[in-house]
Design a protein around this motif. Structure first.
Motif, mmCIF file in Angstrom:
data_model
loop_
_atom_site.group_PDB
_atom_site.id
_atom_site.type_symbol
_atom_site.label_atom_id
_atom_site.label_comp_id
_atom_site.label_asym_id
_atom_site.label_seq_id
_atom_site.Cartn_x
_atom_site.Cartn_y
_atom_site.Cartn_z
ATOM 1 N N VAL A 110 0.857 -1.188 0.000
ATOM 2 C CA VAL A 110 0.000 0.000 0.000
ATOM 3 C C VAL A 110 0.888 1.230 0.000
ATOM 4 N N THR A 111 0.540 2.223 -0.803
ATOM 5 C CA THR A 111 1.321 3.454 -0.926
ATOM 6 C C THR A 111 0.410 4.654 -0.712
ATOM 7 N N ALA A 112 0.904 5.652 0.000
ATOM 8 C CA ALA A 112 0.199 6.920 0.173
ATOM 9 C C ALA A 112 1.167 8.064 -0.096
ATOM 10 N N ASN A 113 0.690 9.105 -0.767
ATOM 11 C CA ASN A 113 1.532 10.240 -1.146
ATOM 12 C C ASN A 113 0.785 11.528 -0.859
ATOM 13 N N TYR A 114 1.378 12.411 -0.059
ATOM 14 C CA TYR A 114 0.776 13.709 0.246
ATOM 15 C C TYR A 114 1.785 14.799 -0.087
ATOM 16 N N GLY A 115 1.332 15.827 -0.784
ATOM 17 C CA GLY A 115 2.236 16.906 -1.143
ATOM 18 C C GLY A 115 1.518 18.229 -1.306
ATOM 19 N N GLN A 116 2.262 19.303 -1.170
ATOM 20 C CA GLN A 116 1.736 20.642 -1.427
ATOM 21 C C GLN A 116 2.784 21.454 -2.179
ATOM 22 N N GLN A 117 2.285 22.411 -2.956
ATOM 23 C CA GLN A 117 3.158 23.303 -3.716
ATOM 24 C C GLN A 117 2.614 24.723 -3.612
ATOM 25 N N TYR A 118 3.515 25.671 -3.317
ATOM 26 C CA TYR A 118 3.150 27.076 -3.189
ATOM 27 C C TYR A 118 3.960 27.897 -4.184
ATOM 28 N N THR A 166 -3.499 7.626 -2.778
ATOM 29 C CA THR A 166 -3.172 6.360 -2.155
ATOM 30 C C THR A 166 -3.574 5.234 -3.085
ATOM 31 N N TYR A 167 -2.767 4.205 -3.114
ATOM 32 C CA TYR A 167 -3.090 3.067 -3.979
ATOM 33 C C TYR A 167 -2.443 1.804 -3.425
ATOM 34 N N ALA A 168 -3.021 0.681 -3.809
ATOM 35 C CA ALA A 168 -2.515 -0.624 -3.404
ATOM 36 C C ALA A 168 -2.069 -1.383 -4.644
ATOM 37 N N THR A 169 -1.038 -2.185 -4.495
ATOM 38 C CA THR A 169 -0.515 -2.980 -5.598
ATOM 39 C C THR A 169 -0.391 -4.433 -5.174
ATOM 40 N N ALA A 173 -4.818 -0.327 -7.663
ATOM 41 C CA ALA A 173 -6.060 0.439 -7.584
ATOM 42 C C ALA A 173 -5.875 1.536 -6.552
ATOM 43 N N GLY A 174 -6.464 2.722 -6.815
ATOM 44 C CA GLY A 174 -6.230 3.812 -5.887
ATOM 45 C C GLY A 174 -7.207 4.964 -6.008
ATOM 46 N N TYR A 175 -6.894 6.001 -5.229
ATOM 47 C CA TYR A 175 -7.728 7.202 -5.109
ATOM 48 C C TYR A 175 -6.818 8.417 -5.200
ATOM 49 N N PHE A 230 -8.879 5.060 -9.686
ATOM 50 C CA PHE A 230 -8.193 4.465 -10.829
ATOM 51 C C PHE A 230 -7.762 3.042 -10.529
ATOM 52 N N GLY A 231 -7.596 2.290 -11.587
ATOM 53 C CA GLY A 231 -7.116 0.925 -11.457
ATOM 54 C C GLY A 231 -6.325 0.523 -12.683
ATOM 55 N N ARG A 232 -5.395 -0.412 -12.507
ATOM 56 C CA ARG A 232 -4.598 -0.875 -13.629
ATOM 57 C C ARG A 232 -4.217 -2.329 -13.403
ATOM 58 N N VAL A 233 -4.177 -3.086 -14.494
ATOM 59 C CA VAL A 233 -3.734 -4.464 -14.427
ATOM 60 C C VAL A 233 -2.672 -4.697 -15.493
#
Length: 963
Positions: free
Chosen positions: A404-412, A450-453, A467-469, A526-529
């Motif tokens: 499982v992967t999660a990514n949080y970011g901001q840009q100013y 966030t997505y799971a593989t 698959a993720g959000y 989203f999802g991918r196979v």
């Protein structure tokens, strides 16, 4: 010390080509896990002191890296195999990575070694000419302007004409906050099947940027990269010198002035990069600082910039948990100067002095005619930009198959620009009693994904499913103020409260605007196979469902599917002399969002008239939906004889439902206008890349590579079936349009009458194209069947070329990169205005003097005479470097010095200063007027306007040092 000495041993040997037996000079031999190493000499021999039990890592460009255990041997010879395993390289794609062998779409991966070299201040220029289908043009090379980028041509006539940028997994990150020195690799997702996983922002392709990281080999390393560059104008506009001007009837004002020389300079730039990196098996880090002091060839143009970047990677819980943290901050202070000074330097009387005897600037009172030196000296145009971004990504392997992967970011991003035009400046300031303009904006971008593989092998079948959000949010606000009538120039734009326009009662002189974006959000699932069968048959599919607040309430959600299939044919055919033969087919759908917010909603305008009035100026459209692109790509990857590798791609893309403002019936929509989905484009193209791995010529090794691309775009549907656009402008050619668009025909048609000769009165004579016995060249009948107009050229190239030549000899390396474009034309607007010698106007403006000039022509009127083929081949980038042998140094790990030339020479028949294609038009700007660059016309390529920056040739000397 005695113990350490006893543990060391000396090893020597020879490194050879495994297929030919030839020696490989310059091969790298490093003791694994250390910085201890050397390079082979001219005969491929090496000698190195290593620890007992050491392992040697042997590498050279174009060969597969080998690790060899020394054991007790004193002589270790190694034969390197030619690296034809490109298809098994790991390539970064959307939300993960794949073996290149398994990829079914059109993807190009570039490493740092393949980037363009020299004085590169814009990260996109690293890729110029390197990727088939990717066009990167920075007309003139203004250090404060960004390159125009197109991937496989025009993808929309609205916003998002350029590829989506993803930096270290952050969608939509700004390349302005990435120093070129910090980039490790770039992957370009060219077709729809690759980009569809990014949905509504991937319509123009995707560029994935990976920045450099620390090493897990242990210890700390310090690197320094620095260079000094000197740039000078490559070509001036060809104008009359003072004696020639006087002989042609020009007014002699008693001086001899080279105005183009007066406003340009030899621009000296300094760039320094310091990076500290290191780590161990669990934690790595890298910190870098980049300092750029960059001058442009136009006086007072350039910028000072400081960029810092930090990255941290940590593994824990038996390497099941991985944490990545990235942060970057850029502060740039720019002096934009005035491109108009270049324009007026071309036009100004070459016999005029810079100043009157009393010290004041010389100024003739003429339309569209300003002293170019005074423009720069009397006025200021500066700005500040700050970029800050960070992201944290965490991946956890729940099992060996599931993560499982999660990514949080901001840009100013914060911008503060200011202009001031002196009370004494006839250019914009004099008639306003001084003029000040201030602009500031703030932008904040937030990303959470966030997505799971899941990965699993089943005998001959390998399965990978993700698959993720995704959540994205943009917030923007800005304010602009323009005021005049200042009592003094002393404080200028920093004392807006002193502007007399505040009390003059002239509302038109006070220009104030401000805006703030509504809630701009994108939410996606989203999802991918990915499936591999028999390690030779590959299947990829993805689906993204995405919603955006920018669209109509009835159409905020869209679905973006993709499908790809690939077959390793060589696995089954076993053709002799063939190393790789892979067929790929991909189909994908991507979308494009409008740039501004609120286009689907009612728009109201407030007026002060009548005590205050509110009026509807644009109707809402609850059905406004995405622009949509569908693309089919057919590709083949091949490798022959252990040396030649390449890829051929053929594609067709269809873009539908442009988001355009159009007139609508007032009985249904009271305002008479609203945004609707209308229009379609079709692009067909082909791309080829070829690389030959190391041709041996005695002791010299030459590795060439070529990329070629071609495409044509047809306007399938549009709100107007046929029209002319791109007005030439003043003086004297208002209402003259140079581009024709027509449904069912190619984009880029330069349109006008055909020059045939000169009439007795000095006017141009045009051809009777329709043979009706009369010549009708009036612009009002440019599209009438009775008019004598035709296509005079096309602004889009038929073929674009990049040709790389990497040569090594002992410790020397040499790289010559040629770039070219063929088949496109340019309208030389300088010639169209100022080449004919009009006796009545020669006193007003200098004249362009080229071999294309026609004797006796005194009247300027646009025609085929000013449309030129702009084919070119240039030695775009040439570098010579020397790598020192630092094996005997305990402090220095690596040392390389190099010299580089950009724009070394250009072969072309174009008479203007730069033959590169111009893929969009910003329109005319006359008599010192402000040029609007916010909404370029992508349907009007090929217009070489008078406000372009001058192209430079740059010499660079640099050093790379590792400690």
């Amino acid at each position: 010390a005695g113990v350490m000495y006893a543990q060391e041993m000396s090893v020597s040997g020879k490194i050879t080509d495994g297929s030919t037996g030839d020696a490989i000079p310059g091969a790298n031999i490093v003791e694994k896990g250390t910085s201890n190493g050397t390079v082979t000499d001219i005969d491929g021999n090496y000698k190195l002191s290593v620890q007992n039990g050491a392992t040697l890592v042997v590498s050279f460009i174009g060969y597969a890296t080998q690790e060899v255990a020394v054991g007790s041997r004193g002589v270790v010879d190694v034969s390197l195999a030619v690296d034809v395993t490109e298809l098994s390289e790991v390539v970064v794609v959307g939300y993960g990575s794949q073996d290149k062998k398994e990829i079914t779409s059109s993807v190009v991966a570039l490493s740092e070694e393949e980037f363009n070299k020299g004085n590169i201040n814009d990260a996109t220029q690293l890729l110029q000419g390197k990727v088939p289908g990717l066009s990167v043009y920075n007309k003139g090379g203004d250090p404060n302007s960004n390159s125009t980028i197109r991937l496989r041509g025009i993808s929309t006539v609205g916003a998002n004409t350029e590829p989506l940028i993803v930096v270290d997994g952050v969608i939509g990150a700004s390349l302005d906050n990435v120093d070129p020195n910090d980039i490790e690799s770039v992957n370009v997702l060219k077709d729809g099947s690759a980009a569809a996983i990014y949905g509504s922002r991937g319509s123009s392709g995707v560029i994935l940027v990976t920045t450099k990281r620390g090493s897990r080999t242990g210890g700390v390393s310090v690197t320094y990269n620095g260079y000094v560059a000197a740039a000078s104008v490559l070509n001036n506009q060809p104008v009359m010198e003072s004696g020639e001007y006087i002989a042609a009837g020009g007014n002699d004002l008693g001086a001899v002035t080279d105005w183009q020389d007066e406003v340009t300079r030899t621009a000296v730039s300094n760039v320094h990069n310091i990076a500290v990196s290191g780590g161990n098996e669990s934690t790595t880090f890298r910190l870098s600082s980049n300092f750029r002091n960059v001058e442009g060839v136009l006086k007072e143009s350039g910028f000072d910039q400081i960029n810092t970047r930090a990255s941290l990677n940590h593994r824990a819980l038996d390497n099941r948990l991985t944490v990545d943290f990235n942060m970057s901050l850029t502060n740039r202070e720019s002096n934009f100067s005035f491109n108009e000074a270049l324009r007026y330097a071309v036009l100004y009387n070459p016999t005029a002095p810079i100043r009157f005897d009393n010290g004041e600037y010389f100024q003739a009172i003429l339309f569209d005619n300003f002293n170019p030196v005074a423009i720069i000296d009397q006025n200021s145009n500066t700005g500040k930009r700050k970029n800050l971004n960070f992201n944290t990504q965490m991946s956890f392997a729940i099992t060996d198959e599931l993560s499982v992967t999660a990514n949080y970011g901001q840009q100013y991003t914060n911008v503060l620009n200011g202009e001031y035009y002196s009370r004494a400046s006839l250019f914009r300031g004099f008639n306003r009693g001084g003029l000040a303009r201030r602009y500031t904006s703030d932008n904040k971008f937030t990303l959470f994904e966030t997505y799971a593989t899941y990965s699993k092998g089943f005998d001959r079948l390998n399965l990978d499913f993700s698959a993720g959000y995704s959540f994205q949010e943009d917030e923007f606000e800005d304010i602009f103020i323009e005021l005049g009538n200042f009592p003094s120039d002393a404080l200028g734009r920093n004392a807006l409260e002193t502007a007399g326009d505040r009390i003059s009662g002239l509302a038109a002189n006070v220009n104030i605007s401000s805006s703030a974006s509504p809630e701009n959000r994108i939410i996606a699932f989203f999802g991918r196979v990915n499936m591999t069968f028999d390690n030779a048959i590959f299947f990829n599919a993805s689906l993204r469902r995405e919603g955006s607040t920018k669209l109509g309430v009835d159409n905020q959600w869209g679905v973006f599917p993709a499908l790809g299939v690939g077959v390793d044919l060589q696995n089954y055919l076993q053709l002799g002399g063939v190393d790789v033969l892979k067929l790929r087919v991909g189909y994908g759908v991507t979308g494009s969002l409008p740039g501004p917010s609120g286009l689907a909603q009612d728009l109201y305008n407030y007026s002060f008239q009548g005590g205050g009035q509110v009026s509807l100026t644009r109707d809402a459209n609850p059905d406004l939906k995405w622009e949509e692109k569908s693309e089919i790509n057919l590709g083949i990857d091949f490798g022959l004889g252990g040396k030649l590798t390449g890829a051929l791609d053929i594609y067709t893309r269809d873009i539908n439902d442009f988001i355009l403002e159009r007139a609508v019936p007032t009985d249904l929509y009271p305002s008479g206008t609203r945004f609707e989905n209308a229009g379609a484009l079709q692009t067909k193209g082909a791309e080829l890349s070829l690389n030959y791995n190391s041709i041996s010529i005695g002791e010299v090794r030459w590795t060439p590579g070529v990329v070629l691309s071609t495409y044509k775009t047809t306007l399938e549907e549009f709100i107007i079936d046929e029209q002319t656009r791109a007005e030439l402008g003043a003086p004297g050619q208002n209402g003259t349009f140079m581009i024709r668009t027509a449904v069912g025909e190619e984009i880029g048609q330069i349109w006008g009458p055909v020059f045939e000769g000169v009439e007795s009165n000095g006017a141009p004579r045009f051809a009777d194209l329709n043979g009706d016995g009369q010549v009708i060249s009036d612009q009002g009948q440019a599209l009438d069947p009775s008019g004598d107009f035709q296509e005079l050229g096309n602004g889009i190239p038929d073929l674009e070329l990049g040709w790389t030549n990497q040569v090594t000899f002992k410790n020397w390396d040499f790289n010559a990169f040629f770039r070219g474009a063929f088949g496109h034309s340019l309208v030389n607007t300088y010639r169209a205005f100022y080449e004919p010698i009009d006796p009545g106007a020669i006193n007003s403006y200098n004249r362009i003097s080229t071999d294309e000039a026609v004797d006796g022509l005194t009247s300027a009127q646009f025609s085929s005479l000013y449309v030129e083929k702009a084919n070119f081949l240039k030695l775009d980038n040439v570098t010579l470097g020397y790598t020192f042998n630092t094996a005997k140094s305990s402090n220095i790990k690596s040392l390389r010095v190099y010299a580089n030339v950009q724009n070394a020479f250009v072969i072309t028949n174009y008479t203007g200063i730069d033959p590169e294609p111009i893929l969009q038009d910003f329109g005319a700007s006359d008599n010192g007027g402000f040029l609007d660059t916010s909404n370029p016309d992508v349907l009007s390529p090929g217009i070489d306007r008078r406000n372009n920056y001058f192209t430079a040739r740059t010499f660079t000397f640099g050093v790379s040092l590792g400690l």
